[in-house]
Scaffold this motif. Structure first.
Motif, PDB file in Angstrom:
ATOM      1  N   ALA A 172       0.800  -1.107   0.036  1.00 47.54           N
ATOM      2  CA  ALA A 172       0.124   0.148  -0.156  1.00 47.54           C
ATOM      3  C   ALA A 172       0.808   1.386  -0.187  1.00 47.54           C
ATOM      4  CB  ALA A 172      -1.033   0.129   1.261  1.00 47.54           C
ATOM      5  N   MET A 173       1.948   1.338   0.745  1.00 47.84           N
ATOM      6  CA  MET A 173       2.880   2.502   0.838  1.00 47.84           C
ATOM      7  C   MET A 173       3.607   2.631  -0.492  1.00 47.84           C
ATOM      8  SD  MET A 173       2.752   3.812   3.765  1.00 47.84           S
ATOM      9  CE  MET A 173       1.050   3.631   3.419  1.00 47.84           C
ATOM     10  N   TRP A 174       3.989   1.415  -1.194  1.00 48.10           N
ATOM     11  CA  TRP A 174       4.467   1.454  -2.654  1.00 48.10           C
ATOM     12  C   TRP A 174       3.529   2.231  -3.513  1.00 48.10           C
ATOM     13  CZ3 TRP A 174       6.472  -3.257  -5.761  1.00 48.10           C
ATOM     14  CH2 TRP A 174       7.078  -3.027  -6.744  1.00 48.10           C
ATOM     15  N   ALA A 175       2.204   1.729  -3.364  1.00 51.29           N
ATOM     16  CA  ALA A 175       1.315   2.367  -4.177  1.00 51.29           C
ATOM     17  C   ALA A 175       0.892   3.811  -4.180  1.00 51.29           C
ATOM     18  CB  ALA A 175      -0.190   1.622  -3.929  1.00 51.29           C
ATOM     19  N   ALA A 176       1.071   4.246  -2.761  1.00 51.56           N
ATOM     20  CA  ALA A 176       0.944   5.657  -2.412  1.00 51.56           C
ATOM     21  C   ALA A 176       1.958   6.464  -3.056  1.00 51.56           C
ATOM     22  CB  ALA A 176       1.058   5.900  -1.097  1.00 51.56           C
ATOM     23  N   SER A 177       3.205   5.845  -3.206  1.00 48.52           N
ATOM     24  CA  SER A 177       4.402   6.489  -3.993  1.00 48.52           C
ATOM     25  C   SER A 177       4.093   6.728  -5.125  1.00 48.52           C
ATOM     26  CB  SER A 177       5.645   5.880  -3.397  1.00 48.52           C
ATOM     27  OG  SER A 177       5.824   4.610  -4.371  1.00 48.52           O
ATOM     28  N   HIS A 178       3.259   5.869  -6.027  1.00 51.22           N
ATOM     29  CA  HIS A 178       2.900   6.052  -7.414  1.00 51.22           C
ATOM     30  C   HIS A 178       2.263   6.995  -7.479  1.00 51.22           C
ATOM     31  CE1 HIS A 178       5.108   2.189  -8.295  1.00 51.22           C
ATOM     32  NE2 HIS A 178       4.067   1.439  -8.251  1.00 51.22           N
ATOM     33  N   ILE A 179       1.220   7.304  -6.699  1.00 56.72           N
ATOM     34  CA  ILE A 179       0.286   8.444  -6.727  1.00 56.72           C
ATOM     35  C   ILE A 179       1.012   9.606  -6.466  1.00 56.72           C
ATOM     36  CG2 ILE A 179      -1.611   9.573  -5.691  1.00 56.72           C
ATOM     37  CD1 ILE A 179      -2.320   6.995  -7.049  1.00 56.72           C
ATOM     38  N   VAL A 180       2.102   9.708  -5.619  1.00 55.85           N
ATOM     39  CA  VAL A 180       2.786  10.937  -5.726  1.00 55.85           C
ATOM     40  C   VAL A 180       3.634  11.092  -6.791  1.00 55.85           C
ATOM     41  CG1 VAL A 180       4.928  11.840  -4.270  1.00 55.85           C
ATOM     42  CG2 VAL A 180       3.092  10.691  -2.918  1.00 55.85           C
ATOM     43  N   ALA A 181       4.236  10.189  -7.337  1.00 54.79           N
ATOM     44  CA  ALA A 181       4.975  10.278  -8.631  1.00 54.79           C
ATOM     45  C   ALA A 181       4.042  10.863  -9.801  1.00 54.79           C
ATOM     46  CB  ALA A 181       5.392   8.957  -9.039  1.00 54.79           C
ATOM     47  N   ARG A 182       2.970  10.164  -9.832  1.00 52.16           N
ATOM     48  CA  ARG A 182       1.476  10.958 -10.578  1.00 52.16           C
ATOM     49  C   ARG A 182       1.371  12.268 -10.425  1.00 52.16           C
ATOM     50  NH1 ARG A 182      -2.623   7.582 -12.336  1.00 52.16           N
ATOM     51  NH2 ARG A 182      -1.303   5.996 -11.839  1.00 52.16           N
ATOM     52  N   LEU A 183       1.261  12.691  -9.342  1.00 53.91           N
ATOM     53  CA  LEU A 183       0.757  14.204  -9.000  1.00 53.91           C
ATOM     54  C   LEU A 183       2.132  15.002  -9.329  1.00 53.91           C
ATOM     55  CD1 LEU A 183      -0.810  13.693  -5.571  1.00 53.91           C
ATOM     56  CD2 LEU A 183      -1.725  14.428  -7.846  1.00 53.91           C
ATOM     57  N   ALA A 184       3.307  14.614  -9.134  1.00 54.76           N
ATOM     58  CA  ALA A 184       4.643  15.214  -9.693  1.00 54.76           C
ATOM     59  C   ALA A 184       4.734  15.328 -11.089  1.00 54.76           C
ATOM     60  CB  ALA A 184       5.793  14.575  -9.066  1.00 54.76           C
ATOM     61  N   GLN A 185       4.350  14.342 -11.920  1.00 56.21           N
ATOM     62  CA  GLN A 185       4.100  14.579 -13.090  1.00 56.21           C
ATOM     63  C   GLN A 185       3.237  15.551 -13.534  1.00 56.21           C
ATOM     64  OE1 GLN A 185       6.116  13.129 -15.474  1.00 56.21           O
ATOM     65  NE2 GLN A 185       5.034  14.111 -17.339  1.00 56.21           N
ATOM     66  N   ASN A 186       2.175  15.371 -13.137  1.00 59.38           N
ATOM     67  CA  ASN A 186       0.960  16.521 -13.610  1.00 59.38           C
ATOM     68  C   ASN A 186       1.645  17.725 -13.235  1.00 59.38           C
ATOM     69  OD1 ASN A 186      -0.539  14.350 -14.126  1.00 59.38           O
ATOM     70  ND2 ASN A 186      -1.875  14.411 -12.367  1.00 59.38           N
ATOM     71  N   ALA A 187       2.293  18.095 -12.061  1.00 61.37           N
ATOM     72  CA  ALA A 187       2.787  19.425 -11.648  1.00 61.37           C
ATOM     73  C   ALA A 187       4.103  19.914 -12.341  1.00 61.37           C
ATOM     74  CB  ALA A 187       2.903  19.428 -10.227  1.00 61.37           C
ATOM     75  N   SER A 188       4.883  18.871 -13.228  1.00 59.47           N
ATOM     76  CA  SER A 188       6.062  19.193 -13.534  1.00 59.47           C
ATOM     77  C   SER A 188       6.275  18.265 -14.690  1.00 59.47           C
ATOM     78  CB  SER A 188       7.312  19.207 -12.468  1.00 59.47           C
ATOM     79  OG  SER A 188       7.024  20.094 -11.485  1.00 59.47           O
ATOM     80  N   PRO A 189       5.580  18.227 -15.682  1.00 56.50           N
ATOM     81  CA  PRO A 189       5.684  17.286 -16.987  1.00 56.50           C
ATOM     82  C   PRO A 189       7.010  17.424 -17.367  1.00 56.50           C
ATOM     83  CG  PRO A 189       3.792  18.705 -17.194  1.00 56.50           C
ATOM     84  CD  PRO A 189       4.579  19.376 -16.074  1.00 56.50           C
ATOM     85  N   GLY A 190       7.458  16.127 -17.519  1.00 61.74           N
ATOM     86  CA  GLY A 190       8.795  15.895 -18.145  1.00 61.74           C
ATOM     87  C   GLY A 190       9.957  15.842 -17.075  1.00 61.74           C
ATOM     88  N   TYR A 191       9.819  15.786 -16.038  1.00 63.81           N
ATOM     89  CA  TYR A 191      10.989  15.774 -14.971  1.00 63.81           C
ATOM     90  C   TYR A 191      11.613  14.476 -15.227  1.00 63.81           C
ATOM     91  CZ  TYR A 191       8.332  12.442 -11.859  1.00 63.81           C
ATOM     92  OH  TYR A 191       7.624  11.680 -11.291  1.00 63.81           O
ATOM     93  N   ASP A 192      13.009  14.402 -14.746  1.00 64.93           N
ATOM     94  CA  ASP A 192      13.765  13.275 -14.914  1.00 64.93           C
ATOM     95  C   ASP A 192      13.464  12.082 -13.767  1.00 64.93           C
ATOM     96  OD1 ASP A 192      15.729  11.311 -15.165  1.00 64.93           O
ATOM     97  OD2 ASP A 192      17.366  12.804 -14.889  1.00 64.93           O
ATOM     98  N   PRO A 193      12.761  11.254 -14.286  1.00 59.07           N
ATOM     99  CA  PRO A 193      12.451  10.109 -13.106  1.00 59.07           C
ATOM    100  C   PRO A 193      13.582   9.466 -12.249  1.00 59.07           C
ATOM    101  CG  PRO A 193      12.000   9.096 -15.344  1.00 59.07           C
ATOM    102  CD  PRO A 193      12.413  10.591 -15.538  1.00 59.07           C
TER     103      PRO A 193
END
Length: 316
Positions: A172-193
């Motif tokens: 569940a914590m790993w899944a929560a980190s995916h949501i954070v990464a998704r929100l980061a992508q929405n806020a800053s498209p094209g960042y270096d993963p």
């Protein structure tokens, strides 16, 4: 991810890239055996400190910070670092085999779908719904293993109900980190993963040190050089594997594939991670699997296949 269009129009993986995908699968599958080896010498929180020190260095000195707001780096590091690996290391120390952890952790796919529905209003498709149903049946089989009496092989008794629940918390914590990464992508498209992962590796270090200081009775002795020198090389090798091979190399190679191929060309290879984890645990650690656990494994792998391959089959 670069623009390759749809999966139908994209070329299949070249032989070199196919080999890279298989290398990542093996790195991530054997990762769980390395955790068990590391936990023979370190407590869960101490292993967390060591893993992320190795993961952050020396790349932190050569890779520029990602172009995202620092709150996303902080939340990602807390969820994936302290949350996922904190729960997972405790589970594997107290009652979870490497073999079964490699399978159960993949339920993060379904936790991600549930969180995305609740927080991002993403409606799950039919393959995902079928996958959720199969995964629920699989978890019921794992629970039945602990409700039955006299049916569990001795090696499989290394798993406990607490270990099962803690591993699900890790997923569940790993899944929560995916949501954070998704929100980061929405806020800053094209960042270096990759830079995002490397810099977020700094975040868990201090929390893990604090948790070790509070909960580990022998925490103070790790400030002495003699204690560090007495740790066997196999334990340091396990830490190096967790921090560099599984984390840095594995994520770098996987990210590179995702940048050059559509996700639905690359994602199916992740189905082999629990297979490698199961095999490695049984061969390298002598772990056993009970009948109910085999049933649960089959259902969860089928659920993952439904989620990963279902959309492709629907389009045909």
């Amino acid at each position: 991810m670069t623009g390759h269009g749809t999966a139908q129009g994209a070329p299949p993986l070249r032989a070199r890239d196919l080999l890279i995908a298989l290398v990542v699968v093996v790195l991530w599958g054997v990762n769980f055996v390395a955790m068990k080896w590391g936990l023979r010498s370190f407590s869960p929180f101490q292993l967390g400190v060591a893993r992320y020190v190795f993961a952050a260095l020396p790349l932190l000195l050569t890779i520029r910070p990602p172009r995202v707001h620092w709150r996303w780096v902080l939340w990602f590091g807390l969820f994936q670092g302290v949350g996922q690996f904190g729960f997972l290391f405790i589970a594997m120390k107290t009652g979870m085999t490497a073999s079964l952890a490699s399978v159960l952790l993949q339920t993060q796919v379904f936790f991600t779908a549930l969180f995305a529905f609740a927080l991002l209003r993403e409606k799950p498709g039919r393959p995902l719904l079928w996958g959720l149903a199969l995964a629920a049946l699989g978890l019921a089989c794992f629970a039945m293993n602990h409700l039955g009496h006299g049916t569990v092989v001795s090696a499989a008794q290394a798993t406990t109900l607490a270990g099962l629940l803690l591993t699900l918390c890790a997923a569940a914590m790993w899944a929560a980190s995916h949501i954070v990464a998704r929100l980061a992508q929405n806020a800053s498209p094209g960042y270096d993963p990759l830079a995002f992962v490397i810099w977020s590796s700094v975040v868990p270090i201090v929390p893990f040190i604090a948790l070790s200081a509070v909960f580990d009775p022998d925490a103070a002795r790790w400030l002495q050089w003699d204690t560090l020198a007495s740790v066997p090389l196999s334990a340091w090798a396990a830490v190096a594997y967790l921090g560099w091979a599984a984390n840095t190399v594995g994520n770098a190679l996987w990210t590179n594939l995702l940048q050059r191929y559509p996700a639905n060309r690359v994602a199916p290879f992740s189905l082999a991670v629990p297979v490698v984890g199961l095999t490695a645990g049984m061969l390298l650690l002598g772990e056993g699997v009970a009948p109910w656990q085999w049933a649960g494994i089959a259902l969860i792998v089928a659920a993952l296949a439904c989620v990963v391959l279902g959309p492709r089959l629907q389009r045909r």
